[in-house]
Design a protein around this motif. Sequence first.
Motif, PDB file in Angstrom:
ATOM      1  N   UNK A   1      91.509  28.416  10.932  1.00  0.00           N
ATOM      2  CA  UNK A   1      91.858  29.834  10.719  1.00  0.00           C
ATOM      3  C   UNK A   1      90.687  30.763  11.045  1.00  0.00           C
ATOM      4  N   UNK A   2      89.502  30.209  11.315  1.00  0.00           N
ATOM      5  CA  UNK A   2      88.333  31.043  11.631  1.00  0.00           C
ATOM      6  C   UNK A   2      88.119  31.212  13.131  1.00  0.00           C
TER       7      UNK A   2
ATOM      8  N   UNK B   1      83.436  26.592  11.204  1.00  0.00           N
ATOM      9  CA  UNK B   1      84.630  27.319  11.622  1.00  0.00           C
ATOM     10  C   UNK B   1      85.863  26.439  11.443  1.00  0.00           C
ATOM     11  N   UNK B   2      86.664  26.788  10.458  1.00  0.00           N
ATOM     12  CA  UNK B   2      87.943  26.122  10.218  1.00  0.00           C
ATOM     13  C   UNK B   2      88.953  26.632  11.260  1.00  0.00           C
TER      14      UNK B   2
ATOM     15  N   UNK C   1      87.148  33.199   2.762  1.00  0.00           N
ATOM     16  CA  UNK C   1      88.412  32.592   3.161  1.00  0.00           C
ATOM     17  C   UNK C   1      89.634  33.253   2.545  1.00  0.00           C
TER      18      UNK C   1
ATOM     19  N   UNK D   1      83.629  35.076   8.848  1.00  0.00           N
ATOM     20  CA  UNK D   1      84.744  34.190   8.500  1.00  0.00           C
ATOM     21  C   UNK D   1      84.394  33.189   7.396  1.00  0.00           C
TER      22      UNK D   1
ATOM     23  N   UNK E   1      86.843  24.225   1.876  1.00  0.00           N
ATOM     24  CA  UNK E   1      87.450  25.523   2.171  1.00  0.00           C
ATOM     25  C   UNK E   1      87.289  26.479   0.984  1.00  0.00           C
TER      26      UNK E   1
ATOM     27  N   UNK F   1      86.860  39.374   7.797  1.00  0.00           N
ATOM     28  CA  UNK F   1      87.180  38.258   8.689  1.00  0.00           C
ATOM     29  C   UNK F   1      87.559  38.715  10.097  1.00  0.00           C
TER      30      UNK F   1
END
Lengths: 713, 156
Positions: free
Chosen positions: A230-231, A227-228, B37, B34, B101, B28
């Motif tokens: 933004x996640x 989980x970044x 991206x 998620x 990413x 998302x």
Amino acid sequence: MADSGFLDEIKQHEVSTGSAWFELERRGFLKLVGGGLLICAASPQLAAQEAGRREFGHELPKDIASWLHIAQDGQVTVFTGKVEMGQGIRTSLTQEVAEELHVDVTSITIVMGDTDLVPWDAGTFGSRTTPTMGPELRMIAAAARELLVKMAAQQWSADPKTLIAANGKVTNPAVDESVSYGALTQGQKLVEVVPGDPALTAPTQWKIIGTPLGRTNGRELVTGKHQYPSDISRPGMMYGKIVRPSGFNAKLVSADSSAAEKMAGVRVVRDGGFIGVVAPTAETARKAAGMVKAEWQVPPQPSNATLFDYLRKNVNANERGMQHVTGSVEQARAGADIKLEATYTLQYIAHTPLEPRAAVAEWNGDKLTVWTGSQRPFAIRDDLAQTFRISPDNVRVLIPDTGSAYGGKHTGDAAVEAARLAKAAGKPVKVNWTREEEFTWAYFRPAGVIDVKSAAKKDGTLVAWEFHNYNSGPSGIMTPYDVVNQAISFHPVDSPLRVGSYRGLAAPANFFARESQMDELAHALGMEALEFRLKNLSDARLRAVFQAAAEKFGWGNRKSSPGRGFGIAGGTEKGSYIATCAEVEIVKGIPEIRRVVEAFECGAVVNPDGLRNQVEGAIVQAIGGALFEQIRFENGRILNARMAKYRVPRFADVPKIEVVLVDRKDLPSAGAGETPNMGLAPAVANAIFAATAIRVRDMPLAANLWFKTGASK
Amino acid sequence: MSGLVLLVNGSEMHVDAPPDESLLSVLRNHLQLTGTKYGCGEGECGACTVLMDGEPMRSCVTPVSAAVGRKITTIEGLENNGALHPVQEAFLEEQAFQCAYCTSGMIMSSVGLLSTEKNPSEDDIIKFMNGNVCRCGTYPRIVSAIQRAAEAMRRL
């Protein structure tokens, strides 16, 4: 010198974070990590190294304590304020702890960048994790191991010297008895200060450090589970969107948000010039923000067309630049055989991290928790505290491993925006910047003008070196070559665009100008480019990488010919050494890089594969800045704020890349995230000259070569 | 808002979203998938790549209405009973990422390529993958990973 240059440069670029330093608070720490052994080792050696050093307006923590926790099941948790953005330090620091603690790498978890759990840290930049955090954690791990041995010795009434700590347990070979670290710490919540400096394992004895290790969380990365920032999602979370001004330095004239406010669940937040919307879904937030009719007044501002003239004419006399003078350049030039003078320029470029800025903010009473992607968790915490007039103790910032930064995420813009909207909404709010916002409202690698004057004797001895950098920065500005008469200056300018740190800061620019000029001198002297450099270079480490790169490349074996050229460049920065050879082919007026050989030396290598990955990536990324990338702007507006209009390196741009790592186990490990991007641009510029007899002194090189040759085509 | 039924990773999923919302946003923000991206929102970077009926698509520029009735596969759907897909294995073997990413999109594009090209040349890979951006610059490793995966899949 180089070091202070980069500290100055970082300071110049940072957002203001105040001057207060906050004592570490460990609220709820024991509760959060549970039972087990908690070790706090005071380190006189590192304390001495850090003592009195004030960086970025902060005094560094006086206790230099780091934290390490061993649970009953033997799982080790390490706490650091450094953050992972792709450099691979989660893995390399794991190796360093495993080596000294004598445990398997799989038993270690590192908590990074969570301001409630980790010791204060200035931030993750300047290639400093490996030279500073690495040794610190190694020392803590070694101290912990010594303590565990002492505990086992007490338990067995044995002499600690006869015991062996290995594979997560202490063994008494005399009676063939062993106890695991977890069993030793069982049921104890022990805080112990370990005095003195424990002995660290010599690099020649390393078993885990110095060997290639893949990312410890690699599986999470290839399965999409990680989980970044933004996640991140929170229960009841809403989505925020900012209504951006139509240009920089704009004043809000009027705003009509009535249509947006009529949308179901939408709330518009106005605060001075700030307009944001909050909505139950991301899509609704996007549409609502689009329905706010705002009128802005944007003042006239410089553009690319007038940029370099502007930079020369707007030197900020109030800001401290840097100046270094030895001997007399003027006198030396008067008596020299060869005199050259040239100007080099570079445009603003954008970091373009693939993950744009994002944050989730959640208020519980007056306590604020924010998840975001930033290189400076504690500075963001302090920014939030100041912005909302609350104590930093009431702010917790968490930095999940982030989708890259390259120096571009020192600020907490999205964090502040999310917190502002969450406060108004009374619910957690996520703000995720679009690519266009990232291109426009983040900050840029500074543009610059660099004037160089040089002189040499017929025999190739460099006798004079004058170097003026306007706006781009002082990092890497000093010449590594032996020259008696020097005048080197950095002139700060009020930049027309918001600027900040970029991988390597100004060093790639200063390397470009310096190594281009060295090439021009060699050409003017009729000397071979490498020979000319080596004749004026006594730094053994830099000589070694030049020679290593040249050997691997086969430098001198093939001569450049029209349409195909070879170039070389190198230098030293942040304690590491680099030399780059490039082969460039000109195809229909476009320079295409065919092959790059780069030799790199950063002391004792911690993770050879991780390092190789960094060097390869830095070369590829540097192709963008060298050949294509430039921000186009006019009157406070970015004209190419889209991926389709801002050319980053892609698969088809990548040459054959060969990396030569020079591993010096006799030298301390230096960082490697930045310096490997510094040799590419000048090596390519020199190769373009070798192929075309055209000297391109302006980056991006491809566009400017086209400009120079276009007229004749 | 309208009720839509999507077939994602083999499961029927009901979503209440406007038909013009992007598939990426739905995956998302509605389905909490998620792993896919957002990188650019203009179909230029490939971070949002998913498979639609086996073909790589940029979910950021695909309205969710266009995905109804199609089989959608995201990075979360690649594992098979806890076993990684050969492309995922190959990315791990080659350490073909830094910040990672871009990795979901890279892997989904690679899976799309290898479903039609069993033995792609280096040039084939570069041409096919050129729309996917890795800002960290791990392209050479990604090419190696795709070659490694192709070999592994030919042996299956």
